[in-house]
Design a protein around this motif. Structure first.
Motif, short mmCIF file in Angstrom:
data_model
loop_
_atom_site.label_atom_id
_atom_site.label_comp_id
_atom_site.label_asym_id
_atom_site.label_seq_id
_atom_site.Cartn_x
_atom_site.Cartn_y
_atom_site.Cartn_z
N SER A 103 9.03 29.34 21.03
CA SER A 103 9.28 30.33 22.08
C SER A 103 8.17 31.37 22.12
O SER A 103 7.68 31.82 21.08
N THR A 104 7.81 31.76 23.33
CA THR A 104 6.83 32.83 23.52
C THR A 104 7.48 34.21 23.47
O THR A 104 6.81 35.22 23.56
N SER A 105 8.79 34.22 23.32
CA SER A 105 9.54 35.47 23.31
C SER A 105 9.17 36.34 22.11
O SER A 105 8.92 35.84 21.02
N PRO A 106 9.18 37.67 22.31
CA PRO A 106 8.94 38.55 21.17
C PRO A 106 10.06 38.45 20.12
O PRO A 106 9.86 38.82 18.97
N ALA A 107 11.21 37.90 20.50
CA ALA A 107 12.29 37.70 19.52
C ALA A 107 11.90 36.62 18.51
O ALA A 107 12.49 36.53 17.45
N HIS A 108 10.94 35.78 18.85
CA HIS A 108 10.45 34.71 17.95
C HIS A 108 9.09 35.14 17.41
O HIS A 108 8.06 34.54 17.72
N ALA A 109 9.09 36.20 16.61
CA ALA A 109 7.84 36.77 16.12
C ALA A 109 7.43 36.21 14.76
O ALA A 109 6.47 36.68 14.16
N ALA A 110 8.13 35.18 14.28
CA ALA A 110 7.78 34.60 12.97
C ALA A 110 6.43 33.91 13.01
O ALA A 110 5.79 33.74 11.98
N MET A 111 6.00 33.49 14.20
CA MET A 111 4.71 32.83 14.35
C MET A 111 3.73 33.77 15.05
O MET A 111 4.10 34.50 15.95
N SER A 112 2.48 33.69 14.64
CA SER A 112 1.44 34.48 15.29
C SER A 112 1.07 33.86 16.63
O SER A 112 1.42 32.72 16.93
N PHE A 113 0.33 34.62 17.43
CA PHE A 113 -0.18 34.09 18.70
C PHE A 113 -0.97 32.81 18.46
O PHE A 113 -0.78 31.81 19.16
N GLU A 114 -1.86 32.82 17.47
CA GLU A 114 -2.69 31.66 17.19
C GLU A 114 -1.86 30.43 16.81
O GLU A 114 -2.16 29.32 17.24
N GLN A 115 -0.81 30.63 16.01
CA GLN A 115 0.06 29.52 15.63
C GLN A 115 0.80 28.96 16.85
O GLN A 115 0.91 27.74 17.02
N LYS A 116 1.30 29.85 17.69
CA LYS A 116 1.98 29.40 18.91
C LYS A 116 1.01 28.66 19.81
O LYS A 116 1.34 27.59 20.34
N LEU A 117 -0.18 29.19 19.99
CA LEU A 117 -1.17 28.55 20.85
C LEU A 117 -1.51 27.15 20.35
O LEU A 117 -1.61 26.21 21.14
N THR A 118 -1.65 26.99 19.04
CA THR A 118 -1.92 25.66 18.48
C THR A 118 -0.82 24.69 18.85
O THR A 118 -1.08 23.55 19.26
N SER A 119 0.43 25.12 18.75
CA SER A 119 1.56 24.25 19.13
C SER A 119 1.54 23.96 20.63
O SER A 119 1.78 22.82 21.05
N TRP A 120 1.28 24.97 21.43
CA TRP A 120 1.27 24.80 22.89
C TRP A 120 0.14 23.88 23.35
O TRP A 120 0.24 23.26 24.40
N ARG A 121 -0.91 23.74 22.57
CA ARG A 121 -1.99 22.83 22.94
C ARG A 121 -1.53 21.37 22.98
O ARG A 121 -2.16 20.53 23.61
N ARG A 122 -0.38 21.08 22.38
CA ARG A 122 0.20 19.72 22.44
C ARG A 122 0.50 19.32 23.89
O ARG A 122 0.57 18.12 24.19
N LEU A 123 0.66 20.29 24.77
CA LEU A 123 0.88 19.96 26.19
C LEU A 123 -0.34 19.25 26.79
O LEU A 123 -0.20 18.47 27.73
N LEU A 124 -1.51 19.55 26.26
CA LEU A 124 -2.74 19.00 26.80
C LEU A 124 -3.02 17.60 26.29
O LEU A 124 -3.80 16.88 26.89
N ALA A 125 -2.40 17.24 25.19
CA ALA A 125 -2.57 15.88 24.64
C ALA A 125 -1.70 14.93 25.44
O ALA A 125 -0.59 15.26 25.81
N GLY A 126 -2.19 13.80 25.75
CA GLY A 126 -1.41 12.92 26.59
C GLY A 126 -0.98 11.70 25.90
O GLY A 126 -0.32 10.86 26.25
#
Length: 126
Positions: A103-126
């Protein structure tokens, strides 16, 4: 990055290379589409006081059949957090590739921006 803000637009900005977070909302969506991204709410309606997903009552799913009709080329569906990710099996069954993302929500602050971005990059993999 301020962990008290929702990181959706900063993450989408990083994925597209566009300054989406700085644009007016009505300019963001066409830019997202230009990069092959769409934005859609899993829930069409619900009752909720505040912004926490845990406060959602009487959820009603959005019209999945209409999504397929409107977006026939859609291949991958990313879910912003575990709450929306509960709908992933329905999309899997319909033949979509699904990715449940942190989640990008501030309530899910256990992960840093960089960690979230790494996970979100999975959208670009096909």
């Amino acid at each position: 990055m301020d962990q008290n803000i929702n990181l959706l637009w900063p993450i989408l900005s990083a994925l597209t290379g566009e300054p989406l977070a700085q644009l007016p909302y009505d300019e963001r969506l066409p830019r997202l589409l230009a990069h092959g991204f769409g934005l859609w709410d899993v829930l069409g309606a619900c009752e909720r006081e505040g912004s926490l997903d845990s406060a959602i009552r009487q959820p009603a799913a959005n019209d999945f059949a209409r999504l397929r009709e409107l977006c026939p080329l859609l291949e991958t569906v990313g879910f912003n957090g575990q709450t929306s990710g509960k709908f992933a099996p329905q999309f899997d069954a319909a033949g979509y590739r699904t990715v449940v993302l942190p989640s990008t929500s501030p309530a899910h602050a256990a992960m840093s921006f960089e960690q979230k971005l790494t996970s979100w990059r999975r959208l670009l993999a096909g």
